[in-house]
Scaffold this active site. Structure first.
Site, PDB file in Angstrom:
ATOM      1  N   LYS A  54      10.645  27.784 -17.957  1.00 28.76           N
ATOM      2  CA  LYS A  54       9.954  27.263 -16.770  1.00 28.76           C
ATOM      3  C   LYS A  54       8.488  26.975 -17.082  1.00 28.76           C
ATOM      4  CE  LYS A  54      13.248  29.467 -13.715  1.00 28.76           C
ATOM      5  NZ  LYS A  54      13.647  30.670 -12.988  1.00 28.76           N
ATOM      6  N   GLN A  98      11.653  35.907 -10.503  1.00 29.71           N
ATOM      7  CA  GLN A  98      12.827  35.763 -11.354  1.00 29.71           C
ATOM      8  C   GLN A  98      13.853  36.860 -11.051  1.00 29.71           C
ATOM      9  OE1 GLN A  98      13.431  33.248 -13.691  1.00 29.71           O
ATOM     10  NE2 GLN A  98      15.463  34.159 -13.711  1.00 29.71           N
ATOM     11  N   ASP A 121      12.010  28.080  -4.825  1.00 28.96           N
ATOM     12  CA  ASP A 121      13.417  28.297  -5.176  1.00 28.96           C
ATOM     13  C   ASP A 121      14.335  27.836  -4.050  1.00 28.96           C
ATOM     14  OD1 ASP A 121      14.070  29.198  -7.734  1.00 28.96           O
ATOM     15  OD2 ASP A 121      13.465  31.257  -7.322  1.00 28.96           O
TER      16      ASP A 121
END
Length: 286
Positions: A54, A98, A121
């Site tokens: 990422k 995460q 997200d």
């Protein structure tokens, strides 16, 4: 093989090139680039690889990344405090925690603490709710990426029979909402579904997101159907495979995504797209 392979890696590269140009223009116009904060807790090797990827993707398109690597023993209160600080930070447009989190943390509580306008997200109930009422804001990255892959086929989804295999909050449920938004007739199959084969056999679009290797047999696939395989599993020889029997399904499908190189690259790409959208909202450009 008769199916056309949908190249997610190539599409992701194309979209990132477009984003690079867009971010450069936004930075010149607004005085700063979009900012993405990524938090990882613990030492899970796969998670650290994802975070590294990422960061690389952010660098490629010009997004500023802020990384917070916290030890396994970090308390939930400390993590929630960090998220609260990032929610107030004007340089941070997106916040990503995460997963998975350590066992002593409540993932739902942590994810829900992220401000909905920084939830890149697309997991926050507010953003899922917006999608449900046909007013999408920040969209769940993997389903959003699947929709971009479906667009490349040129097939009009209105009225098509779509079957989503898997009902997780991260993929299955928002995927069904995305397909509904696109005008498809949607069935969601899950662990209690009886006779999965019969559902697959009538589907014009199959989204495989159950997390079970080889669950969907190739001969079940309707001639000319579109197959998007979200599953990813590592075999004993180190190779990767999905939820669909790729070789057999390719003989029936019109289009199919490979594993790897299909959905995976699109998930991070749509995370970047969401970060840019959040930035534009924060600076009053959306």
């Amino acid at each position: 093989m008769t199916a056309q392979v949908i190249d997610g890696k190539a599409l992701a590269a194309k979209l990132k090139d477009e984003m690079h140009t867009q971010v450069a223009e936004l930075k010149q116009q607004c005085g700063r680039a979009p900012g993405l904060a990524v938090i990882i807790v613990g030492n899970d090797p796969a998670s650290h690889v994802y975070v590294k990827n990422k960061k690389i993707a952010c660098e490629k398109v010009g997004i500023t990344s802020f990384a917070s690597e916290l030890p396994e023993e970090t308390t939930q209160e400390h993590l929630l405090g960090l998220i609260a600080d990032l929610n107030q930070n004007p340089r941070v447009d997106g916040i990503l925690v995460q997963l998975p989190l350590p066992a002593h943390m409540d993932a739902d509580k942590v994810l829900n603490a992220i401000a909905s306008d920084k939830d890149v997200d697309g997991f926050h109930p507010y953003n899922v709710g917006c999608l449900a009422v046909r007013q999408p804001e920040l969209r769940s990255c993997t389903p959003y990426g699947c929709m971009k892959l479906l667009e490349t086929t040129g097939v009009d989804l209105h009225g098509k029979e779509a079957v989503v295999v898997g009902a997780s909050n991260i993929v299955g449920r928002p995927m069904a909402l995305e397909l509904l938004l696109a005008g498809a007739t949607v069935t969601v199959a899950h662990r209690f579904t009886e006779n999965l084969q019969s559902h697959i056999e009538r589907a014009d679009i199959v989204i495989a997101a159950a997390g079970k290797q080889g669950l969907i047999q190739g001969e079940w696939i309707k001639e000319g159907a579109i197959v998007i395989d979200v599953g990813i599993h590592r075999l004993e020889d180190g190779s990767l495979t999905g939820d669909v029997d790729f070789e057999a399904a390719s003989k029936h499908a019109g289009w199919i995504t490979p594993v790897p190189g299909g959905v995976g690259p699109m998930t991070i790409t749509m995370l970047l797209a969401n970060t840019i959208s959040a930035f534009k909202n924060h600076v009053g450009l959306s």
